[in-house]
Enzyme design. Structure first.
Site, PDB file in Angstrom:
ATOM      1  N   HIS A 285       4.816   0.060  -0.050  1.00  0.00           N
ATOM      2  CA  HIS A 285       5.598  -0.762   0.866  1.00  0.00           C
ATOM      3  C   HIS A 285       4.706  -1.842   1.443  1.00  0.00           C
ATOM      4  CE1 HIS A 285       3.923   2.735   2.996  1.00  0.00           C
ATOM      5  NE2 HIS A 285       3.886   2.003   4.099  1.00  0.00           N
TER       6      HIS A 285
ATOM      7  N   ASP B  42       0.911   5.115   1.963  1.00  0.00           N
ATOM      8  CA  ASP B  42       0.279   5.792   3.095  1.00  0.00           C
ATOM      9  C   ASP B  42      -0.439   7.029   2.571  1.00  0.00           C
ATOM     10  OD1 ASP B  42       1.336   3.883   4.747  1.00  0.00           O
ATOM     11  OD2 ASP B  42       2.995   5.128   5.474  1.00  0.00           O
TER      12      ASP B  42
ATOM     13  N   ARG C  12       7.965  -9.101  15.017  1.00  0.00           N
ATOM     14  CA  ARG C  12       8.347  -7.732  14.668  1.00  0.00           C
ATOM     15  C   ARG C  12       7.396  -6.766  15.370  1.00  0.00           C
ATOM     16  NH1 ARG C  12      10.557  -4.507  10.430  1.00  0.00           N
ATOM     17  NH2 ARG C  12       9.225  -2.729   9.954  1.00  0.00           N
TER      18      ARG C  12
ATOM     19  N   HIS D 178       0.846  -1.197   0.000  1.00  0.00           N
ATOM     20  CA  HIS D 178       0.000   0.000   0.000  1.00  0.00           C
ATOM     21  C   HIS D 178       0.876   1.240   0.000  1.00  0.00           C
ATOM     22  CE1 HIS D 178       1.182  -0.469   4.207  1.00  0.00           C
ATOM     23  NE2 HIS D 178       0.884   0.805   4.389  1.00  0.00           N
TER      24      HIS D 178
HETATM   25  C1  GA4 Z   1      -2.462   2.754   5.625  1.00  0.00           C
HETATM   26  C2  GA4 Z   1      -1.607   3.637   6.535  1.00  0.00           C
HETATM   27  C3  GA4 Z   1      -2.072   3.592   8.009  1.00  0.00           C
HETATM   28  O1  GA4 Z   1      -1.684   2.359   8.612  1.00  0.00           O
HETATM   29  C4  GA4 Z   1      -3.605   3.751   8.118  1.00  0.00           C
HETATM   30  C5  GA4 Z   1      -4.222   2.574   7.383  1.00  0.00           C
HETATM   31  C6  GA4 Z   1      -5.745   2.452   7.427  1.00  0.00           C
HETATM   32  C7  GA4 Z   1      -6.209   1.463   8.499  1.00  0.00           C
HETATM   33  O2  GA4 Z   1      -5.540   0.459   8.738  1.00  0.00           O
HETATM   34  O3  GA4 Z   1      -7.276   1.690   9.068  1.00  0.00           O
HETATM   35  C8  GA4 Z   1      -6.187   2.066   5.994  1.00  0.00           C
HETATM   36  C9  GA4 Z   1      -4.894   2.154   5.115  1.00  0.00           C
HETATM   37  C10 GA4 Z   1      -3.954   2.981   5.943  1.00  0.00           C
HETATM   38  C11 GA4 Z   1      -5.131   2.777   3.729  1.00  0.00           C
HETATM   39  C12 GA4 Z   1      -6.535   2.631   3.126  1.00  0.00           C
HETATM   40  C13 GA4 Z   1      -7.636   2.312   4.140  1.00  0.00           C
HETATM   41  C14 GA4 Z   1      -7.277   2.985   5.456  1.00  0.00           C
HETATM   42  C15 GA4 Z   1      -6.840   0.710   5.798  1.00  0.00           C
HETATM   43  C16 GA4 Z   1      -7.543   0.866   4.505  1.00  0.00           C
HETATM   44  C17 GA4 Z   1      -7.958  -0.130   3.778  1.00  0.00           C
HETATM   45  C18 GA4 Z   1      -4.029   3.923   9.576  1.00  0.00           C
HETATM   46  C19 GA4 Z   1      -4.076   4.862   7.235  1.00  0.00           C
HETATM   47  O4  GA4 Z   1      -4.234   6.041   7.551  1.00  0.00           O
HETATM   48  O5  GA4 Z   1      -4.307   4.401   5.953  1.00  0.00           O
END
Ligand code: GA4
Length: 326
Positions: free
Chosen positions: A251, A196, A261, A194
């Site tokens: 990443h 961020d 981890r 994904h």
């Molecule tokens: C990815 C980055 C962060 O961990 C996060 C994730 C969020 C979650 O886990 O709730 C998201 C993911 C993240 C991207 C798209 C959406 C939202 C899960 C998901 C499928 C906390 C964030 O801000 O975006």
């Protein structure tokens, strides 16, 4: 339940991940180059003592070692989110359990009572201390980047994180080891690939492998473990603010069959109301914006309707403009 990837790509540790020593003079141009070329870099000599990182890590480990039911019960009564083997709201899974915390001091104090019944003050002080230090470091790096980009004022980026209303979040991930997969020639996905959504993420992990980044040519490389340093990850919004000059990086994390981890990540985000568009000074030469304007609230909402691997920025690109990627 947890996805298995194709056999490992045998990627060796990527010896040329940009590493920036903050004690050296003028790190600005190296930082800019790292954001442009990789969207990922390591920061060393940053003045956050290892003890502070390990203090919070130890508290998190105590929480993760509680019985499953207790962890789930703790989360029900608190503003934090605890997830086990599930990521986000749309069905993504991974070999990971996580704590997702709001970062305001009042919330941390409230959360501490659920996370650590015996000694909430220790968790509270470790978390507040760590989050404040990492936020400060993120702002310092953003200010150096503004200097490197020759944009004024120097705090044009860092003020988004410093804002009282900043929507930053903090995440602690625990990837248990998965010995039952040792014999198989496949990797277990801890956290799927994904980007961020935020501006910049600052990650620190224990001395364990697992994090991989995707280079411009599409190859995946492993990030060497280093518990004393921080890794910076360029997010979607930073790519927009720089009109594509800085590149967000895909990443993922592979779980290990031997070593658990633990990673702690600060996701630096603007306030929800903030309008996101390329910084005007970067368009002064007549360059056109590659993106439609949006607020962070709109972007975040739309991100939460996607699945992890989606390209969330695509729908905000201007038609006809070539935006991404490899
Ligand atoms: C990815 C980055 C962060 O961990 C996060 C994730 C969020 C979650 O886990 O709730 C998201 C993911 C993240 C991207 C798209 C959406 C939202 C899960 C998901 C499928 C906390 C964030 O801000 O975006």
């Amino acid at each position: 339940m947890v996805a298995l990837s194709k056999p490992a790509d045998k990627s060796s540790f990527f010896s040329s991940i940009p590493s920036i020593d903050l004690s050296e003079p003028d790190p600005e141009s190296l930082l800019v180059k790292a954001c442009e070329e990789v969207g990922f870099f390591k920061v060393t000599n940053h003045s956050i003592p290892l003890e502070h990182m390990e203090r919070l890590e130890a508290e998190a480990e105590k929480f993760f070692s509680l019985p499953q039911l207790e962890k789930e019960k703790a989360a029900q009564a608190s503003p934090f989110v605890y997830r086990n083997k599930s990521i986000g709201p749309n069905g993504d899974v991974g070999w990971v359990e996580s704590l997702l915390l709001p970062i305001k001091a009042e919330s941390i104090s409230q959360i501490s009572f659920s996370i650590s019944k015996d000694n909430p003050d220790i968790f509270c002080s470790a978390a507040n201390h760590y989050i404040l230090s990492v936020k400060k470091l993120a702002c310092e790096v953003l200010e150096l980047l503004a200097e490197g980009l020759k944009i004024q004022p120097r705090n044009v980026l860092s003020k988004l994180l410093m804002d009282e209303e900043s929507d930053a979040v903090f995440r602690i991930n625990h990837y248990p080891s998965c010995p039952e997969h040792q014999a198989l020639d496949c990797n277990v996905i801890g956290f799927g690939e994904h980007t961020d959504p935020q501006i910049i993420s600052v990650l620190r992990s224990n001395n364990s492998t697992g994090l991989q980044i995707c280079l411009r040519d599409g190859s995946w490389v492993s990030v060497p473990p280093d518990k004393t340093s921080f890794y910076f990850i360029v997010g979607d919004v930073f790519q927009v603010l720089t009109n594509g000059r800085f590149r967000r990086v895909r990443h993922r994390v592979m779980a290990s069959s031997t070593k658990p981890r633990v990673s702690m990540i600060y996701f630096g985000a603007p306030p929800l109301r903030e309008r996101i568009a390329p910084l005007p000074i970067l368009l002064e030469g007549g360059e056109k914006s590659l993106y439609k304007e949006f607020t962070w609230y709109e972007y975040k909402n739309s991100a939460y309707r996607t699945i992890l691997a989606d390209d969330r920025l695509r729908q905000f690109g201007r038609e006809g403009e070539l935006i991404d990627e490899t």
